[in-house]
Design an enzyme around this catalytic site. Structure first.
Site, mmCIF file in Angstrom:
data_model
loop_
_atom_site.group_PDB
_atom_site.id
_atom_site.type_symbol
_atom_site.label_atom_id
_atom_site.label_comp_id
_atom_site.label_asym_id
_atom_site.label_seq_id
_atom_site.Cartn_x
_atom_site.Cartn_y
_atom_site.Cartn_z
ATOM 1 C CE LYS A 90 91.892 29.206 -20.137
ATOM 2 N NZ LYS A 90 91.771 30.446 -19.320
ATOM 3 C CD GLN A 111 98.290 32.415 -23.288
ATOM 4 O OE1 GLN A 111 98.832 33.338 -22.692
ATOM 5 N NE2 GLN A 111 98.201 31.203 -22.774
ATOM 6 C CE LYS A 126 98.802 37.173 -20.367
ATOM 7 N NZ LYS A 126 99.322 35.866 -19.939
ATOM 8 C CG ASP A 166 100.189 37.144 -16.750
ATOM 9 O OD1 ASP A 166 100.671 36.110 -17.217
ATOM 10 O OD2 ASP A 166 100.801 38.230 -16.763
ATOM 11 C CB SER A 385 93.547 27.306 -17.868
ATOM 12 O OG SER A 385 93.874 28.193 -16.835
#
Ligand code: NDP
Length: 453
Positions: A90, A111, A126, A166, A385
Site C-alpha cells: 500500500k 511507507q 510506492k 501522492d 486509505s
C-alpha cells in the site's frame, strides 16, 4: 552487546549505488534500530535488516502516450513493492519529473514503517512516473493514466497491492486510473484508494493527511500543556496536504502565514484565513494555477518568485511557533533548520515525506524541539486509505464523522506508541526513535514468523 548496523548500511549503499534518497531513508531508520538490536538477537540471526532493504519486487515499465500535438511521448513507470509482511502493498503513486528509482525506493521503504504504525494490515509500496501533469490538458492526463494502468493493472489488486495518490496524483488522476483498471480487469474492486465518494471512495480521504498531521501535532503540544490557539505557523506546498493542514490549523485557532509551490512562495502577515484558503483550493485544484496569483488577489501579501534556495529557503526564515513542511523531500537543510530554531519555532511536524535532511533532524533534536518525522505525522492519509479498503470490502460507506473519529483515534495511538517505544528502548526519548522502533518491531516480527520469504 552492542550491534553495529554500519556493515549492513555499507552493503546497502554498495548494492544500490546512486540512490542517495534511498540511502538517506535507510540510514535514518537504522540509526534508531541500532539502539534495539541487542534486545532482539533474532532480528540479526534472521537477517531482517538485510531483507527489509531489498524490495520484494520492483516493476519498471515504458509508458507511451500521444500528446495534443499528436507527438508520441515516452515516460517511465514504476511500482516498488517493498514489503507485504503485514498486509497487501500500500502506498501512493507520484507523477513528477523528478521521479526516479531512488525516490521510489525511499518512499516505499518509509511507507513500510508508516503503515505498520497505523495498526492496520497494510504492507508498503510506492510507485509513479516521471510524467509531469503540470501544463497538460485533461485529455493528455487521461491518455497518460490509461497507458500507465495498461501495465500496472497486472501487478495490483485489492488483496495484492492498492495504490493511492501522492504528488501530482489527485482525484482526477485516480479517476482515470481506476476507470482503466476496471475496464481491463472487468471488476469493480477497491484496487485504488482516493476514489470519488460516489464510486467507492471514503469521506475525508482528501483531508486525511493534513488533518491527521495537525491531530498528531496537537498531541505533541499537549505534552507541553500548549495548544494551537494563537500560534503562528509556516506551511510549505499548496497541494493536497498543505491545504488541509491549513484548514485544520485554522479550525484550532492558529494563524498560517506562508504557502508555496515550485515557482515561489507567499508570505501573508495578516494570516491566510478561510476565505483565502478557499481561493487557494480553487486555484490549485480546479484552475491548476500558480501560487503567485495569491498576490494578485490579496495585494497585502508578499510573493517571492523563484527565490534562491541554493543556501537556504527564505520561506523557513520567518518568525513563527510551528512549521509544517508539506511540499517534498529535503526541503529543509541544516541552514533552514538553524533559521527555524533562531526564529523561535518550537514544533516541526512533517506533512511531506522526508522533508528534512539528516543534519536538520539532528539539530531539531539537539535543541529539544517537538519534532515529528513524516512516517508518524503524515500517516493519516494511508490510515484513511486503509479505512477506504475496509469500507470497499464490506460495501458500506461510513459517515464523515465516523471516519474523522477513527482518524483522530489512529493519530492519537501513533503518538502514544511513539512516546512509549522511545521511553522503553531509546535513551534519547524522541519521536524519531519512537516511531522508527514501533513501526519496525511489528514488521520484523512478522517476517520472522513467516520464514525466509
Ligand atoms: P500535491 O501534488 O497535491 O502538492 C505538492 C505541492 O508541493 C505542490 O504545491 C507542489 O508545487 C509542491 N512541490 C512538489 N514538488 C516540489 C519541488 N520539487 N519543489 C518545490 N515544490 C514542490 O502533493 P501532496 O500534497 O499530495 O504531497 C505533498 C507531500 O506530502 C509529498 O511529500 C507526499 O509524498 C506527502 N504525502 C502525501 C500524502 C497524500 O495523502 N497526498 C500522504 C502522505 C504524504 P507545484 O504544484 O508547483 O509542483
Amino acid at each position: 552487546m552492542f550491534v553495529s548496523i554500519e556493515p549492513i548500511l555499507n552493503s546497502t549503499v554498495q548494492k544500490n549505488p546512486y540512490e542517495a534518497e534511498f540511502h538517506q531513508a535507510v540510514t535514518e531508520v537504522f540509526r534508531s534500530i541500532e539502539k534495539v538490536m541487542d534486545s532482539f538477537p533474532d532480528f540479526i540471526y534472521h537477517k531482517v535488516l538485510e531483507r527489509m532493504t531489498e524490495p520484494e519486487r520492483v516493476v519498471m515499465f515504458r509508458v507511451p502516450w500521444v500528446d495534443e500535438n499528436e507527438q508520441l511521448q515516452i515516460n517511465r513507470g514504476y511500482r516498488v513493492e517493498m514489503s507485504s509482511a503485514i498486509g497487501p502493498y500500500k502506498g501512493g503513486l507520484r507523477f513528477h519529473p523528478s521521479v526516479n528509482l531512488s525516490i521510489m525506493k525511499f518512499l516505499a521503504f518509509e511507507q513500510v514503517f508508516k503503515n505498520s504504525l497505523t495498526s492496520l494490515s497494510l504492507g508498503g509500496g510506492k510507485g509513479g512516473s516521471d510524467f509531469d501533469p503540470k501544463g497538460k490538458s485533461d485529455l493528455e492526463v487521461m491518455r497518460f493514466c490509461q497507458s500507465f494502468m495498461s501495465e500496472l493493472y497486472r501487478h495490483i489488486g485489492e488483496t495484492t497491492d492498492v495504490p493511492a495518490g501522492d504528488i501530482g496524483v489527485g482525484g482526477r488522476e485516480i479517476g482515470y486510473l481506476f476507470g482503466q483498471y476496471k475496464r481491463l480487469k472487468n471488476q469493480f474492486t477497491g484496487a485504488l484508494t482516493g476514489k470519488g465518494t460516489g464510486w467507492g471512495g471514503s469521506f475525508l480521504r482528501p483531508e486525511a493527511t493534513g488533518y491527521g498531521l495537525v491531530y498528531f501535532a496537537a498531541r505533541m503540544l499537549e505534552t507541553r500543556e500548549e495548544s494551537f490557539e494563537g500560534k503562528t505557523c509556516l506551511v510549505s506546498g499548496s497541494g493536497n496536504v498543505a491545504q488541509f493542514t491549513v484548514e485544520k490549523l485554522l479550525e484550532l485557532g492558529a494563524k498560517v502565514v506562508t504557502l508555496s509551490d515550485s515557482s515561489g512562495y507567499i508570505f501573508d502577515g495578516d494570516g491566510i484565513d478561510r476565505e483565502k484558503l478557499e481561493f487557494v483550493k480553487e486555484l490549485k485544484n480546479f484552475r491548476r494555477g500558480r501560487i503567485g496569483e495569491y498576490k494578485e488577489k490579496y495585494p497585502n501579501a508578499e510573493y517571492h518568485h523563484n527565490p534562491d534556495v541554493s543556501e537556504y529557503n527564505p520561506l523557513w526564515n520567518h518568525a513563527a511557533d510551528c512549521a509544517f513542511p508539506c511540499a517534498t523531500q529535503n526541503e529543509i537543510n541544516l541552514t533552514d533548520a538553524q533559521n527555524l530554531v533562531n526564529n523561535g519555532v518550537q514544533l516541526v511536524a512533517e506533512g511531506a515525506n522526508m522533508p528534512t535532511r539528516i543534519e536538520g533532524v539532528d539539530l531539531f533534536l539537539e535543541k529539544g524541539l517537538l519534532y515529528a518525522p513524516a512516517k508518524a505525522a503524515n500517516a493519516g492519509g494511508v490510515a484513511v486509505s486503509g479505512l477506504e479498503m475496509a469500507q470497499n470490502g464490506s460495501r458500506i460507506a461510513w459517515s464523515r464523522q465516523k471516519v474523522d473519529d477513527e482518524l483522530l483515534k489512529i493519530m492519537t495511538r501513533i503518538h502514544s506508541m511513539s512516546v512509549e517505544h522511545a521511553e522503553r528502548y531509546s535513551e534519547a526519548h524522541n519521536y524519531v526513535d519512537g516511531a522508527n522502533i514501533a513501526g519496525f518491531i511489528k514488521v520484523a516480527q512478522a517476517m520472522i514468523d513467516q520464514g525466509y520469504v
